[in-house]
Write a protein that holds these residues in place. Structure first.
Motif, PDB file in Angstrom:
ATOM      1  N   ARG A  77      -8.633  20.196   8.425  1.00 17.97           N
ATOM      2  CA  ARG A  77      -9.271  21.208   6.474  1.00 17.97           C
ATOM      3  C   ARG A  77      -8.614  19.717   5.606  1.00 17.97           C
ATOM      4  NH1 ARG A  77      -6.844  25.330   3.483  1.00 17.97           N
ATOM      5  NH2 ARG A  77      -8.659  25.823   2.071  1.00 17.97           N
ATOM      6  N   SER A 146     -10.976  24.661  -2.438  1.00 19.08           N
ATOM      7  CA  SER A 146     -11.029  23.898  -1.052  1.00 19.08           C
ATOM      8  C   SER A 146     -10.103  22.727  -2.845  1.00 19.08           C
ATOM      9  CB  SER A 146     -12.570  23.102  -0.407  1.00 19.08           C
ATOM     10  OG  SER A 146     -12.477  24.040   0.053  1.00 19.08           O
ATOM     11  N   HIS A 172     -16.120  35.849  -5.771  1.00 17.94           N
ATOM     12  CA  HIS A 172     -16.682  34.734  -4.648  1.00 17.94           C
ATOM     13  C   HIS A 172     -16.755  36.337  -3.522  1.00 17.94           C
ATOM     14  CE1 HIS A 172     -17.072  30.928  -2.303  1.00 17.94           C
ATOM     15  NE2 HIS A 172     -17.288  31.686  -1.087  1.00 17.94           N
ATOM     16  N   HIS A 266     -17.698  26.686   7.056  1.00 17.08           N
ATOM     17  CA  HIS A 266     -18.071  27.512   6.135  1.00 17.08           C
ATOM     18  C   HIS A 266     -17.703  26.492   5.031  1.00 17.08           C
ATOM     19  CE1 HIS A 266     -18.654  30.620   3.535  1.00 17.08           C
ATOM     20  NE2 HIS A 266     -17.730  30.340   2.376  1.00 17.08           N
TER      21      HIS A 266
END
Ligand code: HEM
Length: 326
Positions: A77, A146, A172, A266
């Motif tokens: 990630r 992110s 969100h 996602h």
């Protein structure tokens, strides 16, 4: 009795202890590999495996302190996902700027006629803006999750960043429902206009009518590019919704591996989605004269309609009078 000599000895020991403390503190600041004695190396090796124990609370999962798969997932990630995603978005923005510099704005070549026809009804526009506004908030708050720690935290500091991220996280979660509703309504009202047909091949041959001046491939209500966008939005929304609700309700639908996969899917699909919508926003605003009006006021100039959606314009006008006709 405390003599001068004893006091001196105590002071020397205190100084030596202080010095040792300073040395240890500095040693901790040097990279781990450079200062590992043999025992530490064995400990580090052990830490690469699974560390688990027993807990007395009902959630047995919390007994697992760490496991190799979790570390691999985090490296994936933080590494490839974020660097690929970040550079992809930069490349899309640079690409759009380069395209604009080369092609300029796609103009209505016949000039504006001053007569307009309705392109999108109030219901269609409401559906579009419900989806678009919620998408923008989802996109920005998602990108903050992110990339914010790396890009925004150093700019605004920890307090402001914590507040911003908390608002982003609530938005969100809650706006996901508005987005899903918007996409659902879109499917209901626009599905019938989005089936591909033989005409769409011509659109590709003509480069969508935007690469060269004077080229206007025939098109119905939606051209092949818009149909691709429609299906990509349907698929993207489905992937985001399924993976997103799996994250929002942890361990209801997935085990640990499933949760990790959901977040990767996602994040990657979210970034691809943002890249796609950046191109859509470009063509709907800066890239093409008259396009924004279609979703702004709902009315488009008749010449715009004839150049970009000739078959639809013919059908709509078919003898009927446009707004602005005497
Ligand atoms: C459709 C409904 C959606 C739901 C239910 C949803 C839900 C979630 C949840 C629960 C998280 C994790 C938050 C956390 O770690 O606490 C998340 C993260 C994220 N979402 Fe969504 N989301 C949706 C749509 C979208 C859309 C449309 C986009 C892009 C435009 C998007 C982009 C992201 C990104 C980039 C992240 C951060 C991933 C990471 O941790 O790196 N999401 N979302």
């Amino acid at each position: 009795m405390l003599t001068f000599e004893t006091g001196l000895r105590i002071l020397r020991r205190a100084a030596a202890a202080l010095l040792l403390g300073v040395v240890v503190a500095f040693a901790n600041l040097t990279p781990a590999a450079a200062q590992q004695p043999a025992n530490d190396a064995a400990l580090m090796e052990a830490l690469k495996g699974t560390l688990s124990g027993r807990v007395s609370i009902p959630d047995e999962k919390s007994g697992l302190l760490q496991q190799p798969r979790g570390r691999e997932w985090r490296e994936m990630r933080e590494g490839p996902v974020k660097s690929f995603g970040g550079w992809l978005l930069v490349a899309v923005v640079v690409g759009l700027c380069a395209f604009f510099a080369w092609r300029g704005r796609v103009r209505v070549e016949g000039g504006l006629s001053g007569r307009t026809i309705e392109r999108f009804s109030p219901t269609e526009r409401f559906t579009h803006w419900l989806t678009a506004v919620s998408f923008i908030v989802l996109g920005l708050s998602g990108l903050n999750m992110s990339f914010g720690r790396r890009l925004i935290l150093p700019l605004i500091g920890p307090d402001a960043f914590a507040g911003l991220t908390e608002i982003g996280k609530w938005s969100h979660d809650y706006l996901s429902f508005a987005f899903v509703l918007g996409v659902f309504l879109m499917a209901v009202i626009w599905l019938r206009h989005n089936f591909f047909n033989a005409l769409d091949a011509q659109w590709f041959k003509d480069g969508g009518g935007i690469l060269k001046k004077g080229v206007h491939p025939p098109s119905s209500k939606f051209n092949a590019g818009q149909k691709i966008l429609f299906w990509a939005v349907m698929l993207g929304a489905l992937v985001q919704a399924v993976s997103g609700y799996m994250l929002m309700f942890p361990f209801y639908f997935a085990d640990m591996a499933g949760m990790q996969l959901s977040l990767l899917v996602h994040a990657v699909s979210g970034i691809l989605f943002v890249a796609l919508i950046l191109a859509h926003i470009y063509i709907g605003t800066l890239g093409m004269e008259g396009a924004f009006d279609a979703m702004g006021t709902g009315q488009v100039d008749v010449n715009w309609a004839r150049e970009h959606h000739s078959l639809w314009a013919k059908e709509e006008l078919g003898g009927a009078r446009a707004h602005g006709d005497d």
